[in-house]
Design an enzyme around this catalytic site. Structure first.
Site, PDB file in Angstrom:
ATOM      1  N   HIS A  73      -1.506   1.768   7.477  1.00 27.25           N
ATOM      2  CA  HIS A  73      -2.057   1.416   5.942  1.00 27.25           C
ATOM      3  C   HIS A  73      -2.023   2.927   5.358  1.00 27.25           C
ATOM      4  O   HIS A  73      -2.303   3.835   6.237  1.00 27.25           O
ATOM      5  CB  HIS A  73      -3.520   0.698   5.939  1.00 27.25           C
ATOM      6  CG  HIS A  73      -4.138   0.838   4.500  1.00 27.25           C
ATOM      7  ND1 HIS A  73      -3.502  -0.275   3.506  1.00 27.25           N
ATOM      8  CD2 HIS A  73      -5.014   1.571   3.837  1.00 27.25           C
ATOM      9  CE1 HIS A  73      -3.996  -0.099   2.641  1.00 27.25           C
ATOM     10  NE2 HIS A  73      -5.086   0.966   2.628  1.00 27.25           N
TER      11      HIS A  73
ATOM     12  N   CYS B 216       0.849  -1.230   0.126  1.00 29.97           N
ATOM     13  CA  CYS B 216      -0.097   0.004  -0.074  1.00 29.97           C
ATOM     14  C   CYS B 216       0.792   1.104   0.114  1.00 29.97           C
ATOM     15  O   CYS B 216       0.565   2.307  -0.508  1.00 29.97           O
ATOM     16  CB  CYS B 216      -0.920   0.020   1.349  1.00 29.97           C
ATOM     17  SG  CYS B 216      -0.109  -0.176   2.846  1.00 29.97           S
TER      18      CYS B 216
END
Length: 909
Positions: free
Chosen positions: A640, A163
């Site tokens: 994230h 990510c």
């Protein structure tokens, strides 16, 4: 260059001439000395067919003009017309026959019965015909698309905890100057270096911005290439998005960089006896990130800057001879003087660093020491400024601790040009000129900025000034005490950027949960409940704030030769087209890592950086608008990454969460926990200029001359707020022709413009040179053939000598050679590097003991024969000789005879 049409009274004397006549004359020779082209001149007088040589020969064309009073002549190589009587270049509105149209050329919209075919000129038959520019080539805003069909809304699949990479790629993808370069100038993404990251990035951008708009793509090729170069990103662990950005942009710069030749004038105030440290181009340096000026980071960076790893496989190492060194020194002197002249001070170079100068108040006479920091050398140049006012010294008193990018750094300059890098080419100056090698790429054009920092000794008042190139600014997040000092206007309290570390606190899974609770509550509870709001301006102010150097962080003054109390601060000399800002949310200690989750408020439009600009900076645009922001949710150990990006085609904001792309409101973006922000210079004037030129292209009038212009510069004009002077040097050699290596893809390098468009662009931006005719440079072709022959000869001789060396059973002598130099030579003879290496440099593998040169233990060296050493040394010179002689074991004849007898007896059994 302004247009001189209808201003030359001698145009009426021009006879009718066709393109066939000019081509035929260009194949001939001077009618007086019989010398052939290039650069023959044909007389344009009616019924005169004279062809003469130019200034590179006897200049019979000028003699013909003086004797016959025929004033107009045309260069048969460039097709440019010169009037001897007016002493200027003129442009013909008539007389030349209209050439036939070129096939397979894009045509813009025809208006008023005028077509693009009226503007074409014949091209070199050995070169492919460049395309004619249309509106889309000059104005990105003509691509009006429906909101539902907007391109660039393609997600990226997560291929194993990637990510961080997906967010970084989406943020870069929504930077129009970079993306438009790969979409419009994709033919320039050429490299022989592995793993060809630029080609993988080009393919990815093409997929992301394709009109078919796939739902998502897999960036596997790009990721695999980066893992091959940088082992940090191997495996499946979470990595830092900013470190990935640095690595990617460093690799793109290395693969796309081009060597540029600039003519530099030698300053009249300097003498040949003055010495200055050797300087190289700042664009060849692996980009730096300006860190905050905390004491701990400063010490860490200083200790880490003493030695740098070297990439000997791919890095081009430039070893200058004495002449090149002098040119570099003169170039550097001029850069120093340009800066000093801007401060309206008298310049005097002093070779003695320890010269005792009378120290008085700053408002009277002051001594300022300009330090030129070279990473490969510790030498320092002292430049003394007299009558320098306080206002000219103090606003730039801050040192910046550069943080190197993830990839191995190269040696380079900390002195980018203080004066405009492009100047109109004029040969009126009688000053001696120097050539300086410089490297640039689309990455350096877009992201490079310059910081001027200084440190003042509070004992002797000596001021050390340093200029550094940065690619991104790493800003601290100030705490409550820092904010109070920053917001206090009643007293000039010095704010230390390093004190922001107190905001860090150990975190665990509880903090991970509480973060999301806090994010929800923050949106419902007034900000005064949580304390003062931290803004991006606060972070910038903390970074650029004055800092005291005392206690454990005292300044080592070279004039006092002692540790002294000092003060430092910095200002920006040149802002980049796109400013990358990194907020320092993470701190990695030996045993644990922490994260600052403080919300930092940032503007979507109108970020004003005027307070942080140096007073003598030539920058005109200092207002920025947000393009994209990378956010991190979670703790320092897990989390994230996502990105919020503004689509340049419909000006709407979208959230890019791996393969998911969702439209969001501006308030959602403003409430995000920003980690990396990309800001772009804002200029309404630039947008109006693009629309004006685009409209002119659609209603252009017929003209007889067609101009070629660089696609790269047109991309700047299309996407930059400040494109700078026109630069056609990316497709021209130093002789004004097309380099043979670029001839096969010249259509990817240039576009054709009608004369009225060129005149408008040139009158506004300057630069050049003007190009009306494309031809392969004959001189470069000869030089290329010579260098290829040299490569082949050196390689064949080396292979033959090395094969003979391998066949020797017990050579009596080995010659050692530095593998660093040998790799450079190998890259040259194999055609990977265009420039031959410098002299052999064995200094890193040699050590002197008892008056003799010996091989250093553990040195990176190879062994060659004496014949091979003599062969290489005869070509490149250098040294020193490092010789190994295997020990000779003397055997007693009686012992040898006894051993032979035993061997015979053994065989008989």
């Amino acid at each position: 260059m302004t247009t001189f049409r209808n201003h030359c009274p001698h145009l009426d004397s021009v006879g009718e001439i066709t393109k066939e006549d000019l081509i035929q004359k260009s194949l001939g020779a001077c009618q007086d000395c019989k010398v052939r082209g290039p650069n023959l001149w044909a007389c344009l007088e009616n019924r005169c067919s004279y062809v003469g040589c130019g200034e590179s020969q006897v200049d019979h064309s000028t003699i013909h003009s003086q004797e016959t009073k025929h004033y107009l002549t045309v260069n048969l190589t460039t097709l440019r017309v010169w009037c001897y009587a007016c002493s200027k270049e003129v442009f013909l509105d008539r007389k030349l026959g209209t050439p036939p149209s070129l096939p397979h050329v894009r045509q813009p919209q025809q208006t008023q019965e005028n077509s693009v075919q009226d503007f074409k000129i014949p091209s070199n038959p050995a070169l492919k015909t460049p395309m004619v520019a249309v509106s889309e080539d000059l104005d990105i805003e003509v691509e009006e698309e429906d909101e539902l069909k907007a391109r660039g809304l393609t997600g990226l699949k997560n291929i194993g905890n990637t990510c961080y990479m997906n967010a970084a790629l989406q943020a870069l993808s929504n930077c129009p100057p970079l993306t438009q370069f790969f979409l419009d100038c994709g033919g320039l993404a050429r490299t022989d270096k592995k793993p060809a990251i630029c080609k993988s990035y080009l393919k990815l951008m093409t997929e992301l911005w394709h009109k078919s708009r796939p739902g998502s793509v897999v960036p596997a090729n790009l990721f695999q290439g980066i893992k091959t170069v940088n082992p940090t990103f191997r495996g499946y662990s979470q990595q830092d998005a900013q470190e990935f950005l640095r690595c990617l942009m460093d690799l793109l710069h290395e693969e796309l960089k081009e060597q540029v030749m600039e003519m530099e004038e030698e300053p009249q105030t300097l003498t040949s006896e003055e010495t200055v440290e050797e300087e190289k181009s700042q664009s060849d340096v692996d980009f730096q990130s300006c860190e905050s000026c905390s004491s701990s980071e400063k010490a860490e960076n200083e200790s880490g800057s003493k030695g740098f790893p070297e990439d000997s496989n791919e890095t081009t190492m430039l070893i200058q001879d004495e002449d090149d060194l002098e040119m570099a020194k003169d170039w550097q002197k001029e850069k120093v003087c340009n800066k000093i002249n801007k401060a309206n001070a008298d310049v005097e170079l002093d070779k003695d660093r320890d010269t005792v100068c009378e120290t008085v108040d700053l408002n009277s006479q002051e001594t300022v020491k300009v330090q030129i920091h070279g990473r490969a050398s510790e030498s320092i140049t002292d430049v003394h400024l007299n009558d320098l006012a306080t206002s000219q010294i103090l606003p730039s008193n801050e040192s910046v601790s550069p943080r190197l990018s993830a990839s191995p750094p190269k040696l380079g300059s900390l002195w980018p040009g203080l004066s405009p890098p492009h100047k109109k080419a004029q040969s009126t100056s009688a000053k001696r000129k120097k050539q300086h090698k410089k490297y640039r790429s689309v990455i350096s054009d877009i992201f490079d900025g310059t910081v001027i920092s200084s440190v003042q000794c509070l004992t002797c008042d000596r001021v050390s000034i340093t200029l550094e190139t940065f690619q991104d600014l790493s800003l601290p997040i100030p705490g409550k005490e820092d904010l109070a000092k920053l917001h206090s206007s009643s007293h000039p309290t010095i704010v230390k950027a390093g004190s922001c570390g107190e905001a860090y606190a150990p975190q665990g899974w509880i903090a991970f949960f509480m973060e999301y609770v806090k994010r929800f509550v923050v949106s419902c509870v007034p900000s005064w409940f949580w304390g003062p709001v931290v803004t991006l301006q606060d972070c910038l102010a903390a970074f650029f704030a004055r800092d005291e150097l005392k206690g454990d962080n005292m300044y080592s003054c070279e004039k006092c030769k002692k540790l002294r109390n000092g003060v430092k601060f910095c200002k920006v000399q040149k802002f980049p087209e796109i400013l990358c800002i990194h907020l320092k949310r993470f701190r990695h200690e030996l045993m644990f890592s922490t994260k600052i989750s403080t919300h930092v408020s940032f503007p979507l439009e109108g970020l004003d950086l005027q307070p942080f600009l140096a007073k003598d900076s030539p920058a005109q645009i200092v207002t920025y608008d947000l393009l994209s922001v990378i956010c991190h949710h979670g703790t320092a150990s897990s989390g994230h990454y996502i990105a919020y990006c503004r689509n340049n085609l419909n000006n709407l904001w979208y959230e890019f969460d791996d393969q998911s792309v969702t439209e969001v409101s501006e308030s959602t973006v403003q409430n995000a926990e920003a980690y990396v922000l990309f800001y772009r210079k804002s200029s309404e004037e630039a947008q109006k200029e693009r629309r004006r030129i685009s409209n002119l292209l659609n209603i252009m009038e017929p003209s007889l001359l067609q101009f070629y212009i660089s696609r790269q510069w047109l991309n700047k004009f299309k996407t930059f707020a400040e494109p700078g002077p026109i630069s056609n040097n990316d497709f021209l050699c130093i002789h004004g022709g097309i380099p043979p290596r670029k001839a096969s893809y010249i259509e990817d390098l240039v576009l054709m413009l009608p004369q009225n468009i060129w005149d408008n662009l040139y009158s506004r931006y300057g630069g050049g040179p003007a190009v009306n005719h494309l031809y392969i440079c004959h001189t470069c072709q000869i030089e290329l053939e010579k260098i290829e022959k040299r490569r082949k000869t050196e390689l064949e001789i080396f292979i033959r000598l090395n094969r003979a060396f391998q066949e020797e059973d017990s050579p009596a002598t080995f010659y050692c050679i530095s593998m660093q130099w040998f790799r450079e030579w190998e890259s040259f003879v194999k055609g990977k590097d265009g420039d031959p290496p410098g002299p052999i440099d064995n200094t890193k593998i040699a050590v002197t003991k008892c008056g003799s040169v010996m091989l250093k233990q553990g040195a990176d060296s190879g062994q060659i024969s004496e014949e091979t050493w003599n062969f290489l040394q005869s070509i490149y010179g250098g040294g020193p000789e490092v010789i190994l002689r295997p020990p000779v074991v003397h055997v007693d004849p009686d012992v040898l005879q006894a051993e032979e007898k035993i061997e015979v007896e053994t065989r008989s059994l």
